[in-house]
Design an enzyme around this catalytic site. Sequence first.
Site, mmCIF file in Angstrom:
data_model
loop_
_atom_site.group_PDB
_atom_site.id
_atom_site.type_symbol
_atom_site.label_atom_id
_atom_site.label_comp_id
_atom_site.label_asym_id
_atom_site.label_seq_id
_atom_site.Cartn_x
_atom_site.Cartn_y
_atom_site.Cartn_z
ATOM 1 N N LEU A 1 40.321 -21.640 24.331
ATOM 2 C CA LEU A 1 40.750 -20.539 25.245
ATOM 3 C C LEU A 1 40.442 -19.379 24.392
ATOM 4 O O LEU A 1 40.761 -19.033 23.398
ATOM 5 C CB LEU A 1 42.317 -20.613 25.371
ATOM 6 C CG LEU A 1 43.039 -19.540 26.269
ATOM 7 C CD1 LEU A 1 42.373 -19.410 27.698
ATOM 8 C CD2 LEU A 1 44.462 -19.472 26.104
ATOM 9 N N ASP A 2 39.754 -18.296 25.225
ATOM 10 C CA ASP A 2 39.480 -16.847 24.557
ATOM 11 C C ASP A 2 38.598 -17.091 23.414
ATOM 12 O O ASP A 2 38.428 -16.026 22.690
ATOM 13 C CB ASP A 2 40.594 -16.196 24.603
ATOM 14 C CG ASP A 2 41.539 -16.170 25.872
ATOM 15 O OD1 ASP A 2 40.942 -16.065 26.944
ATOM 16 O OD2 ASP A 2 42.826 -15.741 25.697
#
Lengths: 284, 284, 284, 284
Positions: D227-228
């Site tokens: 994530l990210d």
Amino acid sequence: LDRARLLIKCPDQPGIVAAVSTFLQNFGANILESSQYSEDPVGGTFFIRMEFACPGLTDKKAEIESEFAKIGARFNMKYEFRYVSSLKKTAIFVSKEPHCLRELLWEWQNGDLMMDISCIISNYEDSRELAESLGIPFYYIPANKEIRNEVEQKQLKILEEHNIELIILARYMQILTPNFVSHYPKQIINIHHSFLPAFIGARPYERAFARGVKLIGATSHYVTNDLDEGPIIEQGVERVNHRDQVQELKKIGKNIERSVLARAVKWHLQDRVIVTGNKTIVFD
Amino acid sequence: LDRARLLIKCPDQPGIVAAVSTFLQNFGANILESSQYSEDPVGGTFFIRMEFACPGLTDKKAEIESEFAKIGARFNMKYEFRYVSSLKKTAIFVSKEPHCLRELLWEWQNGDLMMDISCIISNYEDSRELAESLGIPFYYIPANKEIRNEVEQKQLKILEEHNIELIILARYMQILTPNFVSHYPKQIINIHHSFLPAFIGARPYERAFARGVKLIGATSHYVTNDLDEGPIIEQGVERVNHRDQVQELKKIGKNIERSVLARAVKWHLQDRVIVTGNKTIVFD
Amino acid sequence: LDRARLLIKCPDQPGIVAAVSTFLQNFGANILESSQYSEDPVGGTFFIRMEFACPGLTDKKAEIESEFAKIGARFNMKYEFRYVSSLKKTAIFVSKEPHCLRELLWEWQNGDLMMDISCIISNYEDSRELAESLGIPFYYIPANKEIRNEVEQKQLKILEEHNIELIILARYMQILTPNFVSHYPKQIINIHHSFLPAFIGARPYERAFARGVKLIGATSHYVTNDLDEGPIIEQGVERVNHRDQVQELKKIGKNIERSVLARAVKWHLQDRVIVTGNKTIVFD
Amino acid sequence: LDRARLLIKCPDQPGIVAAVSTFLQNFGANILESSQYSEDPVGGTFFIRMEFACPGLTDKKAEIESEFAKIGARFNMKYEFRYVSSLKKTAIFVSKEPHCLRELLWEWQNGDLMMDISCIISNYEDSRELAESLGIPFYYIPANKEIRNEVEQKQLKILEEHNIELIILARYMQILTPNFVSHYPKQIINIHHSFLPAFIGARPYERAFARGVKLIGATSHYVTNDLDEGPIIEQGVERVNHRDQVQELKKIGKNIERSVLARAVKWHLQDRVIVTGNKTIVFD
């Protein structure tokens, strides 16, 4: 030490990159960086800067240059080989404000500006101590409008003695004559304390204050005979507001000036700046 | 709804803030934001903007204003109360390029520009659909140099019918006459597509390209009778390089223009901009 | 010399500005600058910074302070008077990298940082010459993790002898213990070489390179016991690209670090920074 | 229409540029733009992007590609020809906030984003009108954590039907599963509303406010299963101050987000972005 840069300018046509890169390969060179720009693929001018490493370059130099002349002729090129090992002999001119000079010296000491600072010339004594503490010859030549020609004669003599290739005007507040400029075409870099073409000429911060601009700036450019009209290399700006009087504008401006000039000089030293007409191509 | 702004301009002297804040306190107002600026504490002009909340403001308005007149007289003030609940009636002028109009409408829909958009006036039909889709009256008035006076008569009539207090020139490419401007002093906001005072007048991107600048910009200013010489409210710039042809400069410029104009309009609507001489104080 | 700043923090309620400005007026003071901020007009905390000029301030000081105590009590204020004539006694800590120290000294010589630099403390000898050339006492105290407590005892002794009020960590690469920090709450300003909270801790440029960020930054903050978690005063960033190796990131970063730190220190010295919780209000 | 881009990745060694440029010349191609980058001239990976014009390209395509295979094999290249005439089939995902979608559509209408927008997929109905007014198929697929797999099955089906080559998450606020991501490696571009790696995960503006940062930002990156944490394409920041509550941060942030995402998408569409490891090379 075995690195060089090849700068080329010629009419655009197919086959240039192929010819040049094949040529370099045949001498065992590895192209480290290559930047090109075409004003117009059909009938425009083509520019390329290649930085390459070539084992044994010193010994091969003469042969490379003489062989390359054929390619140059074939494509009608203006070109130049520049050797990373050969530092540009540089003179820095400064008047009273030392912030740009200091920045250049500081970056030079850090190894970030690869040049040979041959001398510092000033119309004030203020920077002597700084110059001499670093072992750089310092010449004090008082100057004003009335004695401009004598002053420039003295300066030109010093510059010739040092075989100067680059002159940096680090807030040197005297106007140069066309005669002086003609000795160093595209070799004099100035920092002007405004975002040109706004506030050409004297007292730009005073005029910026009077106009009430919300941004102030600085511009580094090559010096030509048109005051503040030479090819722009780099510009920078910062925000200001209604509270900033002329004194504050000057303080904020100093930080812009020193960093804009340092960037312009660095690019020039790395042969990243090509002048075309009254504009620059900067391969950064 | 019970919020207001008090804008004051007067000769600087001790006691102003004390008098004004005591006055507001006596009406039960709470000062939410206060910004002041003095051109010179000794003999200069003093400016202050106070935003305050006051329960029951609508009912107290008349009394507050009439009572404040005494303080105004004592300190020789020019002052103005502006009520947050009373949205400025605004006309937007646009020509062919819709990016500034779109940005304003978009921010207005989001509630970020508190104004009453009374009408959109254009010398092209292009923006009609957009305007009408939002229920905003759209007036198509063809314009050119030859018929300037008739055009402006039509425009002025519409503006008067709508009781317009603010005119936004969102890339309206016609020059306004002194007569027109005189009807709306400090009430016309323009966006000029250069970092003024560079490239005053027509075709700034073409001239920026020709000059080889490394930054392009936009400037939002109040319109006066001197073309592009009115008080600057806000400016912005972006970097460009030698690869950017005029077309690219225009594209990059559009993004600067729309955001610079939107900020200037927002500050004007919040009564944060005070014109003094040919400059602005922006209490942002 | 007759200038002072009054910093106030108290629960928000109507009447504060009126009371304070009336008080100052009664002592003949002229308010030069006034900035306020309310976390929430209803029940929030209110902050105000007033800079004023008061003829004969030195003589009136004691009376002003004792009289103001009543207002302070009435509004439940935390407040402080700070006199522009009384320069903050400052210690600068530095390790090997001198760019931040140089910048501070340079701005201090220019009169842009109004402080009394009482001493420079370093775990390297490198900056001795620079310090002593300006007549500033230089203390060389070698440091490492193992001897942290002894080192800090020596440092604290020096700081006490000099009555230090502000410590600037100008790229001082040792972690301070909670004991040390507790002696100087909100009085230690650090420059961290990343845009916090990204890259907390050691080797931020190496980690920025590994992550492939397109912007690098620096953060100046007050030191607390949570490493790199103290209240942020100022931040800055610059663009980088895939060509920039760790060495280039460090070079670009140095320019950001020195200017961010200098701004933060200037604001602190002008009493423009108020810490609230783990955040700062900067009245710039 | 006769333009193409050749993207190459291979171990660095002398002769690559010569071989490729000679090859293209033999087909009558003119190299319009050439950018290269070497991670390390000795033993590193070499990357080059060449944009060329070639009369009669459509007819020569097959031969060029089959002939180039030999050069590819000789230098151990990974390479790809991409044809400017073949627009990437794109799907845009959006949730409630429309500002990024609007910006993309606006630039696309202006001809600044050369893509084929095949569909817009949303977990809200809000953008339907905008999509359909431009003739773009709109799919409303309600989504939440509990039904993630069913939702993604529906989405994948639509994407396959449209032969999607690029997915833009224009503030799509649902997390994608590894299964979904595996279908579109390096083909999903997200905009995250913080300057990564600061504030990974949810509610970055709230956390930026709590931390008291002086700059907020946005990051556009390729989506991976971390994530990210995917390769960053572009980042931007703006200054904020203590007055900016979470709502203001979000407003300022929207402007950053939309312009950062639009730049990242433009570079991707022009085949200027090369992923290497978890980083990007951007030949802008």
